[in-house]
Design an enzyme around this catalytic site. Sequence first.
Site, PDB file in Angstrom:
ATOM      1  N   PRO A 226       0.828  -1.220   0.000  1.00 49.72           N
ATOM      2  CA  PRO A 226       0.000   0.000   0.000  1.00 49.72           C
ATOM      3  C   PRO A 226       0.858   1.265   0.000  1.00 49.72           C
ATOM      4  CG  PRO A 226      -0.917  -1.612   1.497  1.00 49.72           C
ATOM      5  CD  PRO A 226       0.410  -2.166   1.052  1.00 49.72           C
ATOM      6  N   ASP A 227       0.459   2.240  -0.790  1.00 50.08           N
ATOM      7  CA  ASP A 227       1.115   3.554  -0.906  1.00 50.08           C
ATOM      8  C   ASP A 227       2.421   3.554  -1.690  1.00 50.08           C
ATOM      9  OD1 ASP A 227      -0.897   4.642   0.582  1.00 50.08           O
ATOM     10  OD2 ASP A 227       0.258   4.859   2.401  1.00 50.08           O
ATOM     11  N   ALA A 228       2.929   2.376  -2.058  1.00 45.48           N
ATOM     12  CA  ALA A 228       4.248   2.330  -2.690  1.00 45.48           C
ATOM     13  C   ALA A 228       4.288   3.029  -4.039  1.00 45.48           C
ATOM     14  CB  ALA A 228       4.702   0.878  -2.863  1.00 45.48           C
TER      15      ALA A 228
END
EC number: 3.2.1.-
Length: 377
Positions: free
Chosen positions: A204-206
């Site tokens: 997530p968010d990468a």
Amino acid sequence: MVAAASVVAAVGTVTGMVSALDEGGGKDQARPKVTRSPTLEPLPAVPTPSASESSAKPSPAKSSADARPKPKPNPKSSTQRPKKPSTAAPSANSLYRHGDSQVLDWVRANRGDPRRPLIESRIADRPAAVWFAEYAPGTITSRVRAVTSSAGSRVPVVVPYAIPDRDCGGASQGGAPDLAAYDAWIEKFAAGLGSGEVVVVLEPDAIALSECLSAKQRTARYASLARAGRTLKAANPKARVYYDAGHSGWNAAAKQAGRLRAAGAASPASSDGIFTNVSNFHRTADEAAYARKVLSALGGPAGLGAVIDTSRNGNGAPADGEWCDPAGRGLGQSPTLRTGKARIDAYLWIKLPGESDGCKGAPGTFTPGYAYDLARG
């Protein structure tokens, strides 16, 4: 995610997240705490950390749930009162509910608490993602296997969360020391997937949150994520791997699609599609529309789909864009692999409801008052 995601820091332990430490004895949590990954118990589950992690990090809402960047304001948030989402126990739902989490720990220890019946029936009894937020290469294979081997005929949802420079140094900072170490960690993660069906919510968010990296660093990260997807799917052909698309209040669909393409999300050898709304609050209809726009711009096989985090979006996102344990939120649609919607593969509880973003409790820790408010909302 600063303005957009706020996903990682709030990772919890029991229902969904798992983070484990090399030392063992830690708890698996659904969503890792950002500063440190969620505390884990032998079985992983992020929003509660993973099975052998002794110190878990907050879940992605801000860091991993808390540490994640603050979600971008949602200027177009509808003021219309959304229909109450169904929170009835899912029927014929094949998702796996991990038996070790912070919320389950609280339920077991507080049988006499008047809030317990509602929290248990509407949150603890639901299947949620298991997060692996601790960089512990010596135990990651066994921790992942502990979850996948316990699932039986059910489908577990696992979240690898150890990319270097995670959360751009925010509440959910941490991860592997470098990309070479991360590549090796992913190989060990993949070795624990087994041979059954499993959903992998990859980092997530990468992708949505990568502005803190230089152009060269972003290119290297995207290449590593593409390798990760190929590694996961090669290890278990039944694994369904989804890539980070942020959410509808963050990056424009075309911009996000370009980043996803660079990270291998358009290739069937590494990807089954995208995920949105992790640890955020945007309404399911808005996320579905956004996901379809991203998929259309992304290209790739027609079979690519999307999964949406519906754990806290029952009342939509706050009009002021607040992302840290905002008041007035509610549980969203129950987790299911049968949405009945074109190109929407699943509604998942990736961020564990009740695990704080860092305002009503320590990032990534289960906060009964917050959980109760969500369950009533």
